[in-house]
Design a protein around this motif. Structure first.
Motif, PDB file in Angstrom:
ATOM      1  N   ASP A 237      13.905  24.119  25.671  1.00 33.09           N
ATOM      2  CA  ASP A 237      15.035  23.183  25.711  1.00 33.09           C
ATOM      3  C   ASP A 237      14.848  22.027  24.735  1.00 33.09           C
ATOM      4  N   SER A 238      13.610  21.523  24.622  1.00 34.78           N
ATOM      5  CA  SER A 238      13.415  20.394  23.714  1.00 34.78           C
ATOM      6  C   SER A 238      13.540  20.828  22.255  1.00 34.78           C
ATOM      7  N   ILE A 239      13.145  22.066  21.936  1.00 35.78           N
ATOM      8  CA  ILE A 239      13.362  22.577  20.577  1.00 35.78           C
ATOM      9  C   ILE A 239      14.862  22.644  20.294  1.00 35.78           C
ATOM     10  N   GLU A 240      15.628  23.163  21.243  1.00 37.73           N
ATOM     11  CA  GLU A 240      17.084  23.219  21.058  1.00 37.73           C
ATOM     12  C   GLU A 240      17.657  21.813  20.933  1.00 37.73           C
ATOM     13  N   GLY A 241      17.097  20.872  21.709  1.00 36.14           N
ATOM     14  CA  GLY A 241      17.563  19.491  21.616  1.00 36.14           C
ATOM     15  C   GLY A 241      17.334  18.898  20.242  1.00 36.14           C
ATOM     16  N   ILE A 242      16.189  19.201  19.642  1.00 30.22           N
ATOM     17  CA  ILE A 242      15.891  18.718  18.294  1.00 30.22           C
ATOM     18  C   ILE A 242      16.889  19.280  17.291  1.00 30.22           C
ATOM     19  N   LEU A 243      17.240  20.558  17.467  1.00 22.18           N
ATOM     20  CA  LEU A 243      18.054  21.257  16.481  1.00 22.18           C
ATOM     21  C   LEU A 243      19.551  21.222  16.774  1.00 22.18           C
ATOM     22  N   SER A 244      19.953  20.750  17.942  1.00 23.82           N
ATOM     23  CA  SER A 244      21.346  20.895  18.359  1.00 23.82           C
ATOM     24  C   SER A 244      22.311  19.991  17.606  1.00 23.82           C
ATOM     25  N   GLY A 245      21.824  18.842  17.130  1.00 18.70           N
ATOM     26  CA  GLY A 245      22.708  17.954  16.391  1.00 18.70           C
ATOM     27  C   GLY A 245      22.617  18.213  14.896  1.00 18.70           C
ATOM     28  N   ASP A 246      23.540  17.618  14.170  1.00 19.69           N
ATOM     29  CA  ASP A 246      23.494  17.749  12.720  1.00 19.69           C
ATOM     30  C   ASP A 246      22.227  17.086  12.194  1.00 19.69           C
ATOM     31  N   GLY A 247      21.643  17.705  11.192  1.00 17.18           N
ATOM     32  CA  GLY A 247      20.589  17.001  10.484  1.00 17.18           C
ATOM     33  C   GLY A 247      19.188  17.532  10.648  1.00 17.18           C
ATOM     34  N   HIS A 248      18.903  18.392  11.646  1.00 18.65           N
ATOM     35  CA  HIS A 248      17.550  18.911  11.809  1.00 18.65           C
ATOM     36  C   HIS A 248      17.561  20.436  11.741  1.00 18.65           C
ATOM     37  N   TRP A 249      16.559  20.978  11.083  1.00 14.26           N
ATOM     38  CA  TRP A 249      16.420  22.430  10.969  1.00 14.26           C
ATOM     39  C   TRP A 249      14.946  22.755  10.786  1.00 14.26           C
TER      40      TRP A 249
ATOM     41  N   PHE B  31      20.292   6.807   9.658  1.00 12.31           N
ATOM     42  CA  PHE B  31      20.230   6.605  11.103  1.00 12.31           C
ATOM     43  C   PHE B  31      21.417   5.785  11.598  1.00 12.31           C
ATOM     44  N   TRP B  32      21.685   4.661  10.928  1.00 11.56           N
ATOM     45  CA  TRP B  32      22.744   3.775  11.423  1.00 11.56           C
ATOM     46  C   TRP B  32      24.137   4.329  11.152  1.00 11.56           C
ATOM     47  N   ARG B  33      24.320   5.040  10.058  1.00 12.29           N
ATOM     48  CA  ARG B  33      25.628   5.668   9.840  1.00 12.29           C
ATOM     49  C   ARG B  33      25.890   6.727  10.897  1.00 12.29           C
ATOM     50  N   GLN B  34      24.863   7.515  11.236  1.00 16.17           N
ATOM     51  CA  GLN B  34      25.025   8.533  12.261  1.00 16.17           C
ATOM     52  C   GLN B  34      25.281   7.902  13.620  1.00 16.17           C
ATOM     53  N   LEU B  35      24.607   6.779  13.890  1.00 15.21           N
ATOM     54  CA  LEU B  35      24.811   6.115  15.181  1.00 15.21           C
ATOM     55  C   LEU B  35      26.252   5.629  15.341  1.00 15.21           C
ATOM     56  N   ILE B  36      26.813   5.055  14.297  1.00 15.51           N
ATOM     57  CA  ILE B  36      28.197   4.582  14.387  1.00 15.51           C
ATOM     58  C   ILE B  36      29.140   5.751  14.625  1.00 15.51           C
ATOM     59  N   ASP B  37      28.897   6.872  13.956  1.00 13.96           N
ATOM     60  CA  ASP B  37      29.778   8.033  14.109  1.00 13.96           C
ATOM     61  C   ASP B  37      29.649   8.666  15.493  1.00 13.96           C
ATOM     62  N   GLU B  38      28.419   8.838  15.979  1.00 14.52           N
ATOM     63  CA  GLU B  38      28.165   9.507  17.255  1.00 14.52           C
ATOM     64  C   GLU B  38      26.992   8.820  17.957  1.00 14.52           C
ATOM     65  N   PRO B  39      27.252   7.699  18.609  1.00  6.84           N
ATOM     66  CA  PRO B  39      26.149   6.869  19.116  1.00  6.84           C
ATOM     67  C   PRO B  39      25.254   7.545  20.138  1.00  6.84           C
ATOM     68  N   TYR B  40      25.783   8.458  20.943  1.00  7.83           N
ATOM     69  CA  TYR B  40      24.973   9.042  22.016  1.00  7.83           C
ATOM     70  C   TYR B  40      24.589  10.500  21.743  1.00  7.83           C
ATOM     71  N   ARG B  41      24.756  10.927  20.527  1.00  3.82           N
ATOM     72  CA  ARG B  41      24.379  12.309  20.217  1.00  3.82           C
ATOM     73  C   ARG B  41      22.870  12.480  20.235  1.00  3.82           C
ATOM     74  N   ARG B  42      22.144  11.518  19.673  1.00  4.49           N
ATOM     75  CA  ARG B  42      20.689  11.593  19.620  1.00  4.49           C
ATOM     76  C   ARG B  42      20.015  10.394  20.274  1.00  4.49           C
ATOM     77  N   ASN B  43      20.795   9.593  20.977  1.00  4.98           N
ATOM     78  CA  ASN B  43      20.262   8.386  21.594  1.00  4.98           C
ATOM     79  C   ASN B  43      20.676   8.322  23.055  1.00  4.98           C
ATOM     80  N   SER B  44      19.731   7.980  23.928  1.00  7.23           N
ATOM     81  CA  SER B  44      20.030   7.955  25.356  1.00  7.23           C
ATOM     82  C   SER B  44      20.568   6.615  25.815  1.00  7.23           C
ATOM     83  N   ALA B  45      20.330   5.557  25.061  1.00  9.29           N
ATOM     84  CA  ALA B  45      20.878   4.247  25.392  1.00  9.29           C
ATOM     85  C   ALA B  45      21.125   3.482  24.101  1.00  9.29           C
TER      86      ALA B  45
END
Length: 312
Positions: free
Chosen positions: A192-204, A36-50
């Motif tokens: 849309d929420s299904i696409e949101g879950i799957l749109s970033g790296d890491g979920h399938w 979680f924290w490695r992904q946040l540093i790389d792309e902080p707002y990809r899966r986080n709204s704030a």
């Protein structure tokens, strides 16, 4: 003493945050927390709204992360809050929690959720002091490396899916809403929420579709780390081997990726799910507790957008 400033996370904070997380041994962890924290540093707002940092001078002393993904009913969001050890018990965590509350309330989210896993009990006084109350206690179950088997189910085809098909997204959402209709921790889902879950790296997902009807009849949600979020199968395929098939195919993918200890969470009262996991050589290893706190926003039946507000 320099005052503590709260501000949105930006590129200028990256080095300071990395230093603190390294010092705390978090970035080197080979589990979901480290991921979680490695992904946040790389792309902080990809899966986080704030992402809100607490800063004293140039030093990062704490951080609050509000995730994009909807959680629970009434719908809310989960957060992760860290105050680094030297700065604890100074009210910084409370300020970060209140800042996360304001962000959620402004977006119309009535509940702020948090989860504690076994070994994190030292955070409980903070949660209780800042308005969180226990919602549910679940079992953490992990695959123990034992044998499992499966057989394809006649009339059904399965495939790994990582998003991109609006029609299939809608079918998955409709199926999951029916499958989890009594599950209060699973929010209403949309295409849309299904696409949101799957749109970033890491979920399938492993998706099972009935050939005769083209209906989705089974879904596993999976990740590229060790977490195995969920499995659901249409009632007419219960006890017909479909759960073993899609669960086994999913486990095959985890093993092929070098993930030898996938884990999931199950309700203690969900005896059918626990029995299925036991048949596949998954066994209880610990527990997790979910807490919720009101943000001040009025509850609503309408689903809140999955989109990160920082991108709007």
């Amino acid at each position: 003493m320099t005052s503590i400033v709260l501000e949105p996370y930006g590129k200028d904070h990256e080095a300071g945050l990395r230093q603190q997380l390294d010092a705390a041994g978090i970035l080197s962890r080979q589990d979901g927390v480290g991921y979680f924290w490695r992904q946040l540093i790389d792309e902080p707002y990809r899966r986080n709204s704030a992402v809100i940092v607490a800063r004293q001078g140039e030093m990062i002393v704490g951080i609050a992360v509000v995730m994009c993904r909807a959680y629970g009913r009434p719908e809310g969001r989960c957060s992760m809050i860290i105050v680094f050890e030297e700065w604890r018990r100074q009210g910084i965590g409370t300020r970060l929690k209140e800042a996360a509350d304001r962000h959620m309330a402004e977006a119309g989210m009535p509940l702020h959720y948090a989860m504690l896993y076994e070994g994190q009990e030292d955070a409980l006084p903070f949660l209780e002091a800042t308005g969180f109350r226990e919602v549910c206690k679940d079992i953490v179950i992990a695959w123990n490396g034992g044998d499992y088997s499966y057989t394809p189910v006649e009339g059904v085809h399965c495939r790994e899916y990582r998003g991109g098909d609006p029609v299939l997204n809608a079918k998955i959402a409709e199926f999951q809403n029916k499958a989890f209709v009594r599950e209060t921790m699973v929010p209403h889902l949309t295409a849309d929420s299904i696409e949101g879950i799957l749109s970033g790296d890491g979920h399938w997902m492993m998706v099972a579709v009935e050939a005769a009807t083209d209906e989705v009849v089974g879904v596993t949600e999976c990740t590229d780390n060790a977490l195995f979020p969920s499995i659901s199968v249409a009632r007419r395929y219960w006890a017909k081997g479909l759960a073993e098939w899609i669960g086994g195919l999913s486990l095959d993918r985890y093993i092929a990726a070098g993930i030898d200890k996938p884990w999931t969470i199950a309700r203690p009262e969900n005896r059918a799910s626990i029995a299925y996991l036991k048949r596949m050589n998954w066994h209880p290893v610990s527990h997790s507790i979910t807490y919720a706190s009101p943000t001040g926003a009025a509850p609503t039946d309408a689903p809140v957008s999955e989109t990160a507000t920082e991108r709007n």
